[in-house]
Design an enzyme around this catalytic site. Structure first.
Site, short mmCIF file in Angstrom:
data_model
loop_
_atom_site.label_atom_id
_atom_site.label_comp_id
_atom_site.label_asym_id
_atom_site.label_seq_id
_atom_site.Cartn_x
_atom_site.Cartn_y
_atom_site.Cartn_z
N ARG A 82 46.66 47.31 47.28
CA ARG A 82 46.14 48.18 46.21
C ARG A 82 45.91 49.60 46.72
O ARG A 82 46.21 50.57 46.02
CB ARG A 82 44.85 47.61 45.62
CG ARG A 82 45.06 46.30 44.86
CD ARG A 82 43.75 45.67 44.45
NE ARG A 82 42.96 45.38 45.63
CZ ARG A 82 41.64 45.23 45.64
NH1 ARG A 82 40.94 45.34 44.53
NH2 ARG A 82 41.00 44.98 46.76
N ASN A 119 43.58 43.12 41.89
CA ASN A 119 43.91 41.76 42.31
C ASN A 119 43.71 40.82 41.14
O ASN A 119 42.85 41.07 40.28
CB ASN A 119 43.01 41.31 43.46
CG ASN A 119 43.36 41.95 44.78
OD1 ASN A 119 44.46 42.42 44.99
ND2 ASN A 119 42.40 41.95 45.69
#
Length: 121
Positions: free
Chosen positions: A44, A62
């Site tokens: 990320r 996530n």
């Protein structure tokens, strides 16, 4: 008369340049989900950095499925670059199995002001 012709020629050139700029700035939005070893490997963080490098807006997070999902918005060619990056590069420690893209559409304006990492779903 010469001044008028010169100004007309310049005006025509500017109109062409403005219309060309508008075409290259067509905005696109696409949702993505990336599968593989993409959690716990700074995926990320690197996704956010890449999106910011390309001046894209949107988000990622996530999922409980072990994937990373999100949405990117920006000029079409930059969105294409980001899609390629999500499919092939990711973070240095990630192992991408596949990336799915859906809901691709042209948009007239951004829905986000930046690119952010959201809390897990």
């Amino acid at each position: 008369m010469t001044r008028f012709l010169f100004l007309s020629a310049v005006s025509s050139c500017l109109k062409i340049n403005f219309s060309t700029a508008a075409i290259s700035m067509a905005l696109r939005s696409v949702d993505f989900e990336v599968y593989g070893r993409v959690q716990g490997v700074f995926f990320r963080k690197f996704t956010k950095e890449q999106a910011e490098k390309l001046a894209l807006k949107g988000w990622c997070r996530n999922t409980s499925r072990g994937t990373v999902e999100g949405q990117v918005q920006g000029p079409s060619e930059k969105v294409d670059e980001m899609m390629h990056w999500l499919k092939t590069t990711g973070s240095p420690s990630s192992k991408i199995e596949k990336a799915d893209f859906r809901n691709g559409k042209d948009i007239s304006e951004y829905n986000f002001s930046n690119f952010e990492i959201r809390r897990d779903d």
